[in-house]
Every structure is written in structure tokens, then in C-alpha cells.
Enzyme design. Structure first.
Site, PDB file in Angstrom:
ATOM      1  N   LYS A   1       8.510   3.451 -10.344  1.00  0.00           N
ATOM      2  CA  LYS A   1       7.489   4.475 -10.600  1.00  0.00           C
ATOM      3  C   LYS A   1       7.761   4.980 -12.011  1.00  0.00           C
ATOM      4  O   LYS A   1       8.606   5.844 -12.233  1.00  0.00           O
ATOM      5  CB  LYS A   1       7.619   5.614  -9.580  1.00  0.00           C
ATOM      6  CG  LYS A   1       6.315   6.368  -9.306  1.00  0.00           C
ATOM      7  CD  LYS A   1       5.669   6.994 -10.525  1.00  0.00           C
ATOM      8  CE  LYS A   1       6.239   8.338 -10.891  1.00  0.00           C
ATOM      9  NZ  LYS A   1       5.685   8.871 -12.154  1.00  0.00           N
TER      10      LYS A   1
ATOM     11  N   GLU B   1      20.401  10.192 -13.532  1.00  0.00           N
ATOM     12  CA  GLU B   1      20.726  10.184 -14.968  1.00  0.00           C
ATOM     13  C   GLU B   1      19.843  11.249 -15.603  1.00  0.00           C
ATOM     14  O   GLU B   1      18.641  11.046 -15.773  1.00  0.00           O
ATOM     15  CB  GLU B   1      20.426   8.801 -15.576  1.00  0.00           C
ATOM     16  CG  GLU B   1      21.200   7.656 -14.952  1.00  0.00           C
ATOM     17  CD  GLU B   1      22.664   7.614 -15.356  1.00  0.00           C
ATOM     18  OE1 GLU B   1      23.064   8.383 -16.251  1.00  0.00           O
ATOM     19  OE2 GLU B   1      23.409   6.819 -14.764  1.00  0.00           O
TER      20      GLU B   1
END
Ligand code: NAD
Length: 508
Positions: free
Chosen positions: A161, A233
């Protein structure tokens, strides 16, 4: 979820370059179901077979690299040279690296039990199934297709996505993957906003998320409902320390590039600089001189800086700079939108007289701003560098190697570059990731591929006796034996006392 449309615009020109349908919840579920079927075929392939398909994929990417680079610059506004030099380079290198090293990192480990010598023990790394990758907009190929490479080499299917601002590069990559010889639907891209990403979290077997801290926390909460693994992250506010014995020319060049590359829209950008007072003035002059010589413009021109990728980000930069000015900071160059420019161009900016009271020194800016602060000594530099809720990357410049390594040890960050900047990201052997609010988990290195696996332990009995000591029945004889054995095995120092009655040492 309402079915809607996403408009993709070139941030340097505001021109509409695509209109895409948002995937519905049912479409996301179908994508994951199809990916599951493809994964069942893919996991049967050997590492060598997977590597071969990935190399064909790389050849196709190279054959189409000019179109991909055009797509990258059109949706981000970054200079064309960076599309080749950063994004395509990273993906090509990642393919070669993981194709070569996946088998080594994922080789079943034969373990030698310290006690139960009669058991054969193997720890395996099996694919998780369907990995969902949710990405930001600053590196639309690196953080989508690039992040998928180790997951694919580990035997997974991947559904990406991408950011709603920059979905086109990933779509281009996935289309080429379809022609490269992967099982159909092994690598897919679904387009949408946050809700689409949430649907993916509800379906996938693992989520690899790159993006902001705020969204990262939402991802973790949602994934907790299904107890699926997540890596995050996230953002940062990476410090650079310049000591008085630094090679200043290199430090200034590193500062300008490390802070302004991709218009500062890099998770590991230098976002605050601490300089020892003996060289502060000289360093600031050098940085300002170098920043003034940078060229900013459209992606196809010969420029160092393009436009920013989103207006919302540019407004955030403006607001942080304004707040710093209100609190007494000074701008030495830049500090405004590029006059007369149509797109989201913010001039490369150097600020001084900044303090930790200001957002510009505490919150992620993610824009082309270099705030520089004078410090008394290395202790103050380190204290301020560590005074942050983030901890992704960092750098220190000094010619004294011992000092550099001491600072590296004490720096509260996932990585420290000595006399260098940002470079750890393109060393795929080196684990990369944040501490504190910069995230959980690592990309690159062994962890960068093992995170896409479930570890399974297999224990096999070698002797085949009719029973084991610890099995039933539990007799009084066994009880006495255990009592004696425990004392013998674990009572501190018995082995040493036997060898040397005057010495004591902890037992096993
Ligand atoms: P973002 O968090 O706004 O969006 C990232 C992705 O999450 C997008 O695809 C978005 O659609 C999706 N998303 C939005 N709401 C969601 C929800 N509720 N659940 C799940 N997904 C949702 O981040 P951004 O503005 O696109 O990217 C900039 C941020 O990314 C910066 O903070 C930057 O530091 C960070 N980043 C980190 C790294 C790293 O390696 N640590 C690398 C690049 C960027």
C-alpha cells in the site's frame, strides 16, 4: 469503505498526472487471498530459483528505467539524477544482495544443546505468508519494491500500500514484476488512503510499515488485535556533531548534502547540527557558502534540489521556521518559498541562534532546513544530541578516532556515521532502524530478512530409548536423584572447588 478516487499531481508543476480508484475493503481482501495462492507456489521454489526470477525482474526494471525515473520525478518533484542515483540504484543493488545472501541468512541453524546432548536441534526460517508493506512518499520505489525484495526472497507474497501521494512508481514496478516470471499476483499494489492500509493490516500475516510516528502507533495498535508481527521504520530528528579537530571541508559538504538531499525529506536527514565553539563561525560560513551555490528547480534541469513532495509538508516546514524566528533564531540564507515558483519549492535554509526550546530542534522537520547550534565542548554536544524522543541515525565529525568511537558508543541512535552521513542506508549488510520513537525492528542485515520469517525449532531424539528420565512415573528414587543432580549441576562453584578449593565461581 467508500469507493473514491485519488488524484496524483506533480508537486513541481501542480499538473494532474493520474487519477486512481481507491481499493475497497473487499478488493484488499481479494488481493491478499490471491497473494496467498501465489505464495503457496513460490515457497516451493529454491533460493536459486527465486533469485533467477528476481534477476529477470531487475533486467526488466533496467530496460524500463527511463520511464520509471520519469514516474519517480513526476510524482515526487525530486531531481532526475536522484531518481537514478538513489532509488533505482538501491533497488538494483537490493535485488543482487538479497538474491545472493538470502540462503545464507535463512539457512537452517543446527544448534548444540548445552545439556541434552542426545537431541538433534534445528532452527528453521519459514516464510510468514503474505507480507503487507505500507509506505511513505519520500522514496516511492525504495520503500515499496525495494522493501519487498527480502520478503520475496524469503518465500513470501507481498501486497504493497504505497503513499496516496506517490503510488505510481510502485504500480509501475509491480506491473513489471508480473512480466518477470513470478507466480501471478505474488507482488501486488493496492491504492488508497489510511483506511486501505487498515484493511491490509486486517488481512496480511505481517506488516512492514515505514512512515510517521503517529501513524506507526496506530498500525501497532491495529495489528495487536490480530497479534501479527509488525516492524516500524519511523521518523527522526537526526543530529550531527562537529568537533574542533574535524576536517571542516568534508564536514560542511556532508552537512549540506546530508541535510538537503531529497529536499531534506529523508528519514535519516541531518536535522540539527552541534558545532564546537572553536570552529563554529568558520563552519557556519562554509555551510552558508555551499548552500548559496546550490541550484533548485524542475526535475529535468541540472539541479541539486527539486520541489518538496507535498504542500502539507512545506507548510509544516514554514510553521517550524516561523516558530523558531519568534523565539529568537536567525536565518542566514533561505527561509521562504522560492519566489515566483509554481510548485512546492522551499529554499534551502540555514538557521542559527536556535535552542532546544524550538520545534526546529525537537520535532521532525522533513524539509530543507539546517539549524546549527554552538556548543561548549563534546560533552555538551553529546548531551544535546541525545536530548530527543527520536533515535534513528546520527553522525560525528572529528579526526580523533578514539574520541569518535567513544561518542559513537554513547550516542542514543540506531546508527552512527563517523566522518560520514546517511551512508549506512546503502550498506545492506548493516542493520538499519530506530530506537526510542524512531521505531521497532530493522531493515537490512540478517534481521532485515528474518523479520519476514517465522522461526521454527525442530528437535529430534537421537537414541530412541523406551522412555526418558523426566517422563512418568515419578518415583521416590527419581526424586532423590533429581535433588542430588540439581545440587551437583547448579550449586555455585563446585567444579572449581574440585579443581581449586580456594577459588569460587558461578555455576553454569
Ligand atoms: P504517514 O505516516 O503519514 O503515512 C505513511 C503511510 O501510512 C501512507 O501509505 C499512509 O496512507 C498510511 N496510513 C495513513 N493512515 C494510516 C492508518 N491509520 N493505518 C495504517 N496506515 C496508514 O507518513 P508520510 O508522511 O507518508 O511519510 C513521512 C514519514 O515517514 C516521516 O516521518 C519519515 O521520517 C518517515 N520515514 C521513515 C523511514 C525510516 O526508514 N525510518 C524512511 C522513510 C520515511
Amino acid at each position: 469503505m467508500e469507493k473514491g478516487l485519488i488524484e496524483v499531481r506533480n508537486p513541481a508543476t501542480s499538473e494532474k498526472i493520474a487519477e486512481l480508484a481507491v481499493a475497497s475493503a473487499e478488493e484488499v481482501a481479494r488481493a491478499v487471498r490471491q497473494a496467498r495462492k501465489a505464495q503457496a507456489l513460490w515457497q516451493e521454489k529454491s533460493f536459486a530459483e527465486r533469485a533467477k526470477v528476481l534477476h529477470s525482474f531487475r533486467d526488466l526494471l533496467i530496460d524500463h528505467q527511463d520511464e520509471i525515473a520519469e514516474t519517480l520525478t513526476a510524482e515526487t518533484g525530486k531531481p532526475l539524477a536522484e531518481a537514478y542515483g538513489n532509488e533505482l540504484f538501491y533497488v538494483y543493488d537490493a535485488i543482487g544482495f538479497w538474491a545472493k545472501n538470502a540462503a545464507k541468512y535463512l539457512k537452517p541453524e543446527h544448534l548444540r544443546p548445552h545439556l541434552l546432548k542426545t537431541k538433534k536441534v534445528v532452527s528453521r526460517y519459514d516464510p510468514l505468508g503474505v507480507v503487507g508493506i505500507i509506505s511513505p512518499w519520500n522514496f516511492p520505489l525504495v520503500l515499496t519494491v525495494g522493501e519487498a525484495i527480502p520478503a520475496l526472497m524469503a518465500g513470501n507474497a507481498v501486497v504493497i500500500k504505497p503513499s496516496e501521494l506517490t503510488p505510481l512508481s510502485a504500480l509501475h514496478g509491480a506491473k513489471l514484476a508480473g512480466e518477470a516470471g513470478f507466480p501471478a499476483d505474488l507482488l501486488q499494489v493496492i491504492v488508497g488512503l489510511g483506511e486501505t492500509a487498515e484493511c491490509l493490516i486486517d488481512q496480511a500475516d505481517m506488516i512492514s510499515f515505514t512512515g510517521s510516528v503517529v501513524t506507526g502507533k496506530k498500525v501497532l495498535r491495529r495489528a495487536a488485535e490480530r497479534l501479527i508481527p509488525v516492524t516500524l521504520e519511523l521518523g527522526s530528528k537526526d543530529p550531527m556533531i562537529v568537533l574542533k579537530d574535524a576536517y571542516l571541508e568534508r564536514a560542511a559538504n556532508a552537512c549540506v548534502w546530508g541535510a538537503l538531499m531529497n529536499s531534506g525529506q529523508v528519514c535519516t536527514s541531518i536535522e540539527r547540527v552541534y558545532v564546537e565553539e572553536a570552529v563554529y563561525q568558520k563552519f557556519v560560513e562554509m555551510v552558508v557558502g555551499k548552500v548559496n551555490s546550490l541550484r533548485q528547480g524542475r526535475s529535468h534541469d541540472e539541479v541539486e534540489l527539486g520541489s518538496m513532495t507535498s504542500e502539507a509538508q512545506l507548510i509544516k516546514v514554514e510553521s517550524q521556521v516561523e516558530e523558531a524566528l519568534r523565539r529568537g533564531a536567525r536565518i542566514l540564507t533561505g527561509g521562504r518559498r522560492k519566489p515566483g515558483a509554481q510548485g512546492f519549492f522551499y529554499e534551502p535554509t540555514v538557521m542559527v541562534d536556535v535552542s532546544h526550546e524550538m520545534q526546529i530542534m525537537r520535532e521532525e522537520t522533513f524539509g530543507p532546513v539546517i539549524p546549527i547550534m554552538k556548543v561548549k565542548d563534546r560533552e555538551e554536544a553529546l548531551r544535546l544530541a541525545n536530548d530527543s524522543r527520536y533515535g534513528l541515525d546520527s553522525s560525528v565529525f572529528t579526526q580523533d578516532k578514539k574520541t569518535a568511537w567513544e561518542i559513537a558508543e554513547q550516542m542514543a541512535a540506531g546508527a552512527v556515521c563517523i566522518n560520514d552521513t546517511l551512508v549506512n542506508f546503502i550498506i545492506p549488510e548493516a542493520p538499519m532502524g530506530g530506537i526510542k520513537e524512531s521505531g521497532l525492528g530493522r531493515r537490512h542485515g540478517a534481521e532485515g530478512i528474518r523479520k519476514y520469517c517465522r522461526q521454527k525449532t525442530v528437535v529430534m531424539d537421537r537414541l530412541g530409548l523406551k522412555s526418558e528420565l523426566s517422563w512418568f512415573p515419578m518415583t521416590q528414587r527419581k526424586r532423590d536423584f533429581f535433588r542430588r543432580a540439581l545440587r551437583l549441576l547448579y550449586r555455585s562453584g563446585w567444579k572449581n572447588k574440585l579443581a581449586n578449593p580456594n577459588r569460587t565461581r558461578q555455576g553454569y
